[in-house]
Design an enzyme around this catalytic site. Structure first.
Site, PDB file in Angstrom:
ATOM      1  N   SER A 187     -44.888 -42.145  44.188  1.00 29.07           N
ATOM      2  CA  SER A 187     -44.245 -43.064  43.235  1.00 29.07           C
ATOM      3  C   SER A 187     -44.866 -42.822  41.867  1.00 29.07           C
ATOM      4  O   SER A 187     -46.084 -42.657  41.765  1.00 29.07           O
ATOM      5  CB  SER A 187     -44.504 -44.509  43.656  1.00 29.07           C
ATOM      6  OG  SER A 187     -44.247 -45.383  42.585  1.00 29.07           O
TER       7      SER A 187
ATOM      8  N   ASP B 130     -45.008 -45.046  39.676  1.00 28.18           N
ATOM      9  CA  ASP B 130     -45.428 -46.347  39.144  1.00 28.18           C
ATOM     10  C   ASP B 130     -46.883 -46.725  39.450  1.00 28.18           C
ATOM     11  O   ASP B 130     -47.386 -47.688  38.897  1.00 28.18           O
ATOM     12  CB  ASP B 130     -44.519 -47.455  39.698  1.00 28.18           C
ATOM     13  CG  ASP B 130     -43.083 -47.311  39.212  1.00 28.18           C
ATOM     14  OD1 ASP B 130     -42.864 -46.574  38.235  1.00 28.18           O
ATOM     15  OD2 ASP B 130     -42.185 -47.920  39.808  1.00 28.18           O
TER      16      ASP B 130
ATOM     17  N   MET C 137     -40.891 -46.713  32.247  1.00 28.26           N
ATOM     18  CA  MET C 137     -40.524 -47.202  33.574  1.00 28.26           C
ATOM     19  C   MET C 137     -41.584 -48.174  34.117  1.00 28.26           C
ATOM     20  O   MET C 137     -42.732 -48.167  33.668  1.00 28.26           O
ATOM     21  CB  MET C 137     -40.311 -46.044  34.534  1.00 28.26           C
ATOM     22  CG  MET C 137     -38.930 -45.419  34.383  1.00 28.26           C
ATOM     23  SD  MET C 137     -38.647 -44.183  35.636  1.00 28.26           S
ATOM     24  CE  MET C 137     -36.913 -43.835  35.357  1.00 28.26           C
TER      25      MET C 137
ATOM     26  N   ARG D 235     -39.939 -39.061  35.045  1.00 28.55           N
ATOM     27  CA  ARG D 235     -40.030 -38.822  36.492  1.00 28.55           C
ATOM     28  C   ARG D 235     -39.788 -37.363  36.867  1.00 28.55           C
ATOM     29  O   ARG D 235     -40.359 -36.858  37.823  1.00 28.55           O
ATOM     30  CB  ARG D 235     -39.017 -39.718  37.197  1.00 28.55           C
ATOM     31  CG  ARG D 235     -39.491 -40.160  38.537  1.00 28.55           C
ATOM     32  CD  ARG D 235     -38.757 -41.366  39.005  1.00 28.55           C
ATOM     33  NE  ARG D 235     -37.452 -41.025  39.518  1.00 28.55           N
ATOM     34  CZ  ARG D 235     -36.515 -41.936  39.843  1.00 28.55           C
ATOM     35  NH1 ARG D 235     -36.766 -43.218  39.684  1.00 28.55           N
ATOM     36  NH2 ARG D 235     -35.359 -41.574  40.311  1.00 28.55           N
TER      37      ARG D 235
HETATM   38  O1  F6P Z   1     -39.501 -45.305  41.473  1.00 29.61           O
HETATM   39  C1  F6P Z   1     -39.769 -46.347  40.621  1.00 29.61           C
HETATM   40  C2  F6P Z   1     -39.005 -46.232  39.359  1.00 29.61           C
HETATM   41  O2  F6P Z   1     -39.445 -45.113  38.694  1.00 29.61           O
HETATM   42  C3  F6P Z   1     -39.118 -47.476  38.491  1.00 29.61           C
HETATM   43  O3  F6P Z   1     -40.192 -47.512  37.625  1.00 29.61           O
HETATM   44  C4  F6P Z   1     -37.803 -47.500  37.798  1.00 29.61           C
HETATM   45  O4  F6P Z   1     -37.472 -48.785  37.443  1.00 29.61           O
HETATM   46  C5  F6P Z   1     -36.891 -46.965  38.854  1.00 29.61           C
HETATM   47  O5  F6P Z   1     -37.638 -46.074  39.612  1.00 29.61           O
HETATM   48  C6  F6P Z   1     -35.650 -46.308  38.349  1.00 29.61           C
HETATM   49  O6  F6P Z   1     -34.896 -45.958  39.459  1.00 29.61           O
HETATM   50  P1  F6P Z   1     -33.519 -45.197  39.403  1.00 29.61           P
HETATM   51  O7  F6P Z   1     -33.828 -43.754  39.190  1.00 29.61           O
HETATM   52  O8  F6P Z   1     -32.910 -45.432  40.726  1.00 29.61           O
HETATM   53  O9  F6P Z   1     -32.754 -45.757  38.256  1.00 29.61           O
END
Ligand code: F6P
Length: 370
Positions: free
Chosen positions: A150, A152, A194, A291
């Site tokens: 993760s 986060d 995020m 990410r």
């Molecule tokens: O995996 C956690 C996260 O990175 C959060 O911080 C963020 O709010 C979320 O994923 C975003 O998810 P998605 O890619 O599904 O919009």
């Protein structure tokens, strides 16, 4: 011969490929057959080609790849018992003895539930004639180990989740870019990062870049946060700063639980009425650049060491062993009970008051701006 499968689940994170590579190679090294379940739990539910036998060379070069090459999904079917029933059947038909899952706390909680339900799932599969007693014979216990992937850094009990340092590095790099243009124009920037429930990324980025003000979910601001922020920003400007950086986590809120949005922060910074800061202000939402992309060395190493340990844990597990996850504590790779960490996470994500927060951080959040 044991058959060990690995899958990635939930939001992707940098370092997941290092995990898959390590699990596949360690499993083979230990004389087991290695499998990948593609597309997260969706792959378990659909079975077929989504559960693939892997060879040593299949994961060559994966350390330097971003995202997860075996895919991931937030699978709705797996949240319902019928989905888990099909998943159990598919695992047995493929002869999988053990499952290593890399994902966030939601994905790992799902895994624990699957394990707890396993005996009753087998019973049902036999009762409704989908599998025979002979077929389920060798699969009486489901052996599951979790790895926390993760960005986060949101699971209690481990110092770092796989991917968090890559995302943090990316955020810092982006804030540095923004600072150059902010200084040039003497502007203010509100940067959204995020973190829906956990403010680790926002907080650490704030410390690492010397931001003026940070908003995180764990420390809901008083209703008069506007006055607090204005005072801090004004003081920093009076000290000669040509740029103002405010970092706001996606999940930031005030004490009433109302979301604090980048727009209202911007409006405050840009307020031209008497006594207002009147700063030329822009908003930057960093989004998924945080990410994606390659993993920093820390996440590659962490994914590799934890992947190796996960295979060891699977091979040493007995039916009595609690579901564990692999953590890192004070630089040591360790096994820990999964559900305890999930429960602690829920407890810790409750709001902390200002004094406790400052004590825990060892600093006052308003006095370290660059
Ligand atoms: O995996 C956690 C996260 O990175 C959060 O911080 C963020 O709010 C979320 O994923 C975003 O998810 P998605 O890619 O599904 O919009």
């Amino acid at each position: 011969k044991k058959k060990i499968a690995v899958m990635t689940s939930g939001g992707d994170s940098p370092g997941m490929n290092a995990v898959v590579r390590a699990v596949v190679r360690m499993a083979i090294h230990m004389g087991c057959d290695a499998y990948c379940v593609y597309e997260g739990y969706e792959g378990l539910v659909q079975g077929g080609d989504l559960i693939k036998r892997m060879q040593w060379n299949d994961v060559r070069g994966w350390l330097s790849e971003g995202g997860t090459l075996i895919g991931t999904a937030r699978c709705m079917a797996f949240y319902e018992r019928p989905g888990r029933l099909v998943a159990a059947k598919n695992m047995i038909l493929h002869g999988i003895d053990a499952l290593i899952i890399c994902g966030g706390d939601g994905s790992l909680t799902g895994a624990d539930k699957f394990r707890a339900e396993w005996p009753s799932l087998l019973e049902e599969l036999v009762a409704n004639g989908q599998l025979t007693k002979e077929q389920i014979g060798p699969y009486q216990h489901l052996n599951i180990v979790g790895l926390v992937g993760s960005i986060d850094n949101d699971l209690s009990g481990t110092d770092a989740t796989i991917g968090c340092y890559s995302a943090l590095a990316r955020i810092c790099e982006m804030v540095d870019y923004i600072e150059a243009t902010a200084s040039s124009h003497s502007r203010a920037f509100v940067i959204e990062v995020m973190g829906r429930h956990c403010g680790w990324l926002a907080l650490m980025a704030g410390v690492a870049t010397g931001a003026d003000f940070v908003f995180i979910p764990e420390r809901p601001r008083d209703r008069d946060w506007k006055a607090d922020m204005s005072t801090v920003v004004r003081r920093h400007r009076e000290l000669g700063k040509r740029k103002t950086i405010v970092i706001v986590a996606e999940g930031a809120r005030d004490k009433d639980g109302t979301k604090i949005t980048p727009e209202e922060i911007k409006d405050l910074l840009a307020d031209k009425s008497e006594g207002g800061l009147a700063l030329d202000t822009r908003i930057t939402t960093l989004g998924h650049v945080q990410r994606g992309g390659t993993a920093v060395s820390y996440d590659r190493t962490l994914g590799t060491l934890q992947g190796v340990e996960a295979v060891r844990a699977v091979l040493e597990a007995t039916p009595e062993t609690e579901t564990c996850f692999i953590a890192i504590n004070e630089n040591k790779i360790v096994r820990k009970p999964l559900m305890k960490a999930v429960a602690e996470t829920k407890e810790l994500s409750k709001a902390v008051d200002a004094k406790d927060f400052e004590k825990a951080m060892g600093l006052r959040d308003t006095e370290f701006a660059d």
